[in-house]
Design a protein around this motif. Structure first.
Motif, mmCIF file in Angstrom:
data_model
loop_
_atom_site.group_PDB
_atom_site.id
_atom_site.type_symbol
_atom_site.label_atom_id
_atom_site.label_comp_id
_atom_site.label_asym_id
_atom_site.label_seq_id
_atom_site.Cartn_x
_atom_site.Cartn_y
_atom_site.Cartn_z
ATOM 1 N N LEU A 192 0.813 -1.213 0.000
ATOM 2 C CA LEU A 192 0.000 0.000 0.000
ATOM 3 C C LEU A 192 0.846 1.264 0.000
ATOM 4 O O LEU A 192 0.440 2.292 -0.541
ATOM 5 N N GLU A 193 2.032 1.189 0.580
ATOM 6 C CA GLU A 193 2.842 2.390 0.764
ATOM 7 C C GLU A 193 3.797 2.658 -0.386
ATOM 8 O O GLU A 193 4.178 3.822 -0.606
ATOM 9 N N PHE A 194 4.201 1.627 -1.119
ATOM 10 C CA PHE A 194 5.252 1.809 -2.124
ATOM 11 C C PHE A 194 4.740 1.402 -3.508
ATOM 12 O O PHE A 194 4.283 0.268 -3.721
ATOM 13 N N SER A 195 4.871 2.310 -4.457
ATOM 14 C CA SER A 195 4.374 2.045 -5.809
ATOM 15 C C SER A 195 5.200 0.966 -6.505
ATOM 16 O O SER A 195 4.658 0.191 -7.306
ATOM 17 N N PHE A 196 6.507 0.890 -6.209
ATOM 18 C CA PHE A 196 7.320 -0.141 -6.859
ATOM 19 C C PHE A 196 6.896 -1.543 -6.421
ATOM 20 O O PHE A 196 6.969 -2.499 -7.201
ATOM 21 N N LEU A 236 11.296 -5.565 -9.224
ATOM 22 C CA LEU A 236 10.982 -4.371 -8.432
ATOM 23 C C LEU A 236 11.132 -3.085 -9.249
ATOM 24 O O LEU A 236 10.831 -2.004 -8.738
ATOM 25 N N ALA A 237 11.583 -3.193 -10.491
ATOM 26 C CA ALA A 237 11.771 -2.008 -11.333
ATOM 27 C C ALA A 237 10.860 -2.031 -12.550
ATOM 28 O O ALA A 237 11.146 -1.356 -13.548
ATOM 29 N N LEU A 238 9.782 -2.796 -12.511
ATOM 30 C CA LEU A 238 8.859 -2.845 -13.646
ATOM 31 C C LEU A 238 8.191 -1.491 -13.840
ATOM 32 O O LEU A 238 7.713 -0.879 -12.888
ATOM 33 N N ASN A 239 8.143 -1.021 -15.096
ATOM 34 C CA ASN A 239 7.485 0.239 -15.404
ATOM 35 C C ASN A 239 6.188 -0.017 -16.172
ATOM 36 O O ASN A 239 5.791 -1.170 -16.387
ATOM 37 N N ASP A 240 5.521 1.053 -16.584
ATOM 38 C CA ASP A 240 4.237 0.913 -17.274
ATOM 39 C C ASP A 240 4.381 0.116 -18.561
ATOM 40 O O ASP A 240 3.493 -0.674 -18.919
#
Length: 287
Positions: free
Chosen positions: A10-14, A133-137
């Protein structure tokens, strides 16, 4: 409990992106892994995972760590290796497993060499082990598209896949769909390995495909429930691996695969078709 299990997502978007990518990969690749296992092609899946490396490495060499070039390169390399290994086994005396192993070793060495020509050891580790942990859109869109294509294709060729698992020679003798189904399935394998490559790298992408499928085999003998169980196990392993990675500063990809491996080992012992259950049934039969 809330802080340990829910708060990181919930706290971290990554963490949210990593969770979404891993869950999509579980939905997409775990049913494919079940059919690979039933067709006794598990090691072929592992070989195909390494086969995409040269194409992805060429994309990296030309464009850097860009998703689209590396994905296209991986797809092309996977198709070339699959067709090449099939051609060798069809037109020579060598069996398909031996030709696949040869192509896999060549591909792995060539891919590592190409990445090393331009990149650093960090780049090589990222290509081999992924960065969930580094996946982007862009990566999530790719994985989501592969998931949608996989589910639609499985829905269309479901009966043909099951028939081919039971008796491929009979299917080819009574119907012409055997060959198209086989190549459609190989296409799904390559697609899902390319999707897994974005998150878990070439060395671990097959782990999320095969370990949940192998674990589900100890709980069910029916293909449909086995696929659903494999997806559930993949999701549980994804959540557990990401939490372990977050709380103990572990590499996320290996943590996910080791979580799936722990479930597999537990299934061997405690599954409804596992070691303990078989012993109980044997005692009842001999009593």
């Amino acid at each position: 409990m809330y802080q340990a299990l829910v708060s990181p997502f919930l706290e971290f978007s990554f963490m949210q992106r990593a969770l979404l990518g891993a869950l999509l990969l579980s939905v997409s690749s775990c049913p494919v892994g079940v059919f690979l296992m039933l067709r006794r092609m598990s090691l072929a899946g592992d070989a195909m995972a390494h086969a995409i490396l040269p194409g992805a490495a060429i994309g990296f060499l030309l464009f850097g760590l860009e998703i689209v070039p590396m994905t296209v390169g991986g797809l092309i390399a996977g198709v070339v290796v699959a067709l090449g290994a099939g051609a060798v086994s069809r037109f020579t005396l060598q069996k398909e497993d031996a030709s696949m192993a040869a192509f896999y070793l060549i591909s792995l060495a060539l891919g590592v060499l190409i990445v090393s020509m331009r990149g650093s050891s960090v780049d090589l580790m990222q290509v081999l082990f992924g960065t969930v942990l580094a996946l982007n859109d862009e990566a999530l869109t790719l994985i989501g598209s592969i998931c949608a294509i996989t589910l639609v294709t499985l829905f269309v060729v479901w009966r043909g896949l099951i028939a081919e698992c039971l008796d491929p020679l009979f299917l080819r003798s009574v119907s012409r769909i055997g060959t198209p189904v086989h190549f459609a399935f190989l296409g799904l394998v390559v697609l899902n390995l390319v999707g897994g490559f974005q998150a878990l790298g070439t060395l671990l992408s097959v782990g999320l495909m095969m370990l949940p499928a192998a674990a589900a085999r100890f709980w069910s003998i029916r293909v449909g429930p086995m696929c659903l169980l494999a997806v559930a196990i993949g999701m549980i392993a994804s959540v557990a691996g990401l939490l372990l990675s977050y709380h103990f500063a572990l590499p996320s990809g290996p943590a996910i695969i080791l979580s799936a491996g722990a479930i597999y080992l537990a299934s061997i012992l405690f599954g409804s078709r596992g070691v303990l259950a078989e012993r109980v049934r044997h005692r009842h039969r001999t009593a």
